[in-house]
Design an enzyme around this catalytic site. Structure first.
Site, PDB file in Angstrom:
ATOM      1  N   TYR A   1       0.834  -1.209   0.000  1.00  0.00           N
ATOM      2  CA  TYR A   1       0.000   0.000   0.000  1.00  0.00           C
ATOM      3  C   TYR A   1       0.869   1.259   0.000  1.00  0.00           C
ATOM      4  O   TYR A   1       0.596   2.219  -0.728  1.00  0.00           O
ATOM      5  CB  TYR A   1      -0.908  -0.020   1.227  1.00  0.00           C
ATOM      6  CG  TYR A   1      -1.933   1.082   1.260  1.00  0.00           C
ATOM      7  CD1 TYR A   1      -3.114   0.989   0.524  1.00  0.00           C
ATOM      8  CD2 TYR A   1      -1.754   2.220   2.051  1.00  0.00           C
ATOM      9  CE1 TYR A   1      -4.074   2.000   0.579  1.00  0.00           C
ATOM     10  CE2 TYR A   1      -2.698   3.220   2.107  1.00  0.00           C
ATOM     11  CZ  TYR A   1      -3.853   3.106   1.366  1.00  0.00           C
ATOM     12  OH  TYR A   1      -4.797   4.108   1.413  1.00  0.00           O
TER      13      TYR A   1
ATOM     14  N   LYS B   1       0.795   4.039  -3.012  1.00  0.00           N
ATOM     15  CA  LYS B   1       0.383   5.423  -2.802  1.00  0.00           C
ATOM     16  C   LYS B   1       1.523   6.402  -3.090  1.00  0.00           C
ATOM     17  O   LYS B   1       1.280   7.539  -3.501  1.00  0.00           O
ATOM     18  CB  LYS B   1      -0.160   5.604  -1.380  1.00  0.00           C
ATOM     19  CG  LYS B   1      -1.492   4.892  -1.158  1.00  0.00           C
ATOM     20  CD  LYS B   1      -2.567   5.344  -2.154  1.00  0.00           C
ATOM     21  CE  LYS B   1      -3.928   4.747  -1.866  1.00  0.00           C
ATOM     22  NZ  LYS B   1      -4.981   5.225  -2.791  1.00  0.00           N
TER      23      LYS B   1
END
Length: 330
Positions: free
Chosen positions: A236, A240
């Protein structure tokens, strides 16, 4: 210190309830009846008590909250005093504009789509869960689509038509908070497909219409995890960070064509986005959750996103806006 004489309502924050001479014992008594631990309320202490109805997934029904309010106010339900934050809808802000919003069935995406519709816009509301796109008031075009599929991207753009004024890349998934040596290929591939490949494909697809029009606004949803390395698992966090790179590069390349590209970086948000957490992740998250600011409402993020999408954000391009309650300054 909280004014102990102030009337509590369903819109009073969890923190105000816990600090109140009557509300604190009443709320603790309610939590003591179920599988709740007061420490679990730390992340939601800034949210209205009524939000616990949704977050408890049915364990706290609305009638219980109403009964709690009456119990601490001598059987009365007082009116709100207006001190709790509420949306300030700007009528006409999106009149005549078509905006694509992904992840529109729930959470930040739904709050964003709803606000644009109430401010006069036409929304191409996209979500994998098409059956949950009902109930959006206004000029909404629901599209059940998987943003990792090029066929779906083509259908989304076709539904929007020749004019596309805005794109809100909201859809995303978390990882399981695993560090590098525990990340599986399946987790890595899925997180990048939804959080990076999908937004990229949509950006690529809408840019021709925006370039032709000489205007357009794109807002990507990054994360507080895009601003540092310790807020989530590797997959993640890396995904991002990639969203930030896409945002800045695209802003630079297409700013001269009248296209603004920005991103918001949320901290904790009370949404339905969840995933199983690995054992390593759970061990790390416990102490960490006690330090972060309270989670935000989806509507808080929608306020930031719609500002950047609207003409009010005219002088903002390539901005990564932390909309995290101050999490990123800690």
């Amino acid at each position: 210190m909280v004014n102990q004489q102030k009337a509590l309502t369903a819109n009073s924050t969890v923190g105000d309830w816990l600090a109140h001479e009557k509300g604190g014992p009443a709320l603790r008594g309610l939590l003591g009846q179920g599988d709740f631990d007061e420490s679990a309320l730390a992340p939601v202490r800034t949210l209205p008590l009524a939000k616990l109805v949704e977050l408890s997934q049915g364990r706290i029904p609305p009638a219980v909250v109403e009964g709690l309010v009456a119990a601490v106010n001598d059987g009365q339900i007082p009116e709100d005093d207006g001190s709790t934050w509420t949306e300030r809808i700007v009528p006409g802000r999106f009149d005549g504009k078509t905006v694509i919003v992904t992840g529109a069935a729930s959470g930040i995406g739904r709050a964003t789509a709803s606000r644009i519709l109430r401010e006069g816009g036409r929304v191409i509301a996209v979500d994998l869960a098409e059956d949950r796109l009902s109930g959006l008031d206004g000029d909404a075009v629901p599209i059940g689509a998987d943003i990792t599929s090029q066929d779906s991207i083509d259908r989304i753009v076709a539904a929007a038509g020749p004019r596309i004024d805005g794109l809100a890349n909201v859809a995303g998934i978390p990882d399981d908070f695993s560090p590098a040596h525990l990340v599986t290929d399946a987790m890595w591939d899925r997180v990048f497909a939804v959080n990076v490949d999908g937004p990229f494909k949509l950006i690529r697809a809408v840019l021709p219409a925006m370039i032709d029009a000489g205007r357009g606004a794109i807002v990507n949803v990054a994360s507080e995890a895009a601003l540092r390395g310790n807020s989530a698992g590797l997959a993640y966090t890396a995904a991002k960070h990639a969203v930030v790179g896409i945002t800045k590069n695209t802003a630079f390349m297409y700013g001269p064509h009248g296209v603004r590209v920005n991103a918001v970086a949320p901290g904790g948000v009370a949404t339905g986005m969840a995933a199983g957490t690995s054992e390593e992740g759970r061990a790390r998250l416990g102490p960490f959750l006690a330090l972060i600011p309270g989670v935000a409402l989806p509507e808080h993020l929608a306020a930031s996103i719609t500002f950047l999408l609207s003409d009010d954000g005219v002088n903002l391009n390539g901005v990564i806006l932390p909309s995290d309650g101050g999490w990123s300054v800690q």
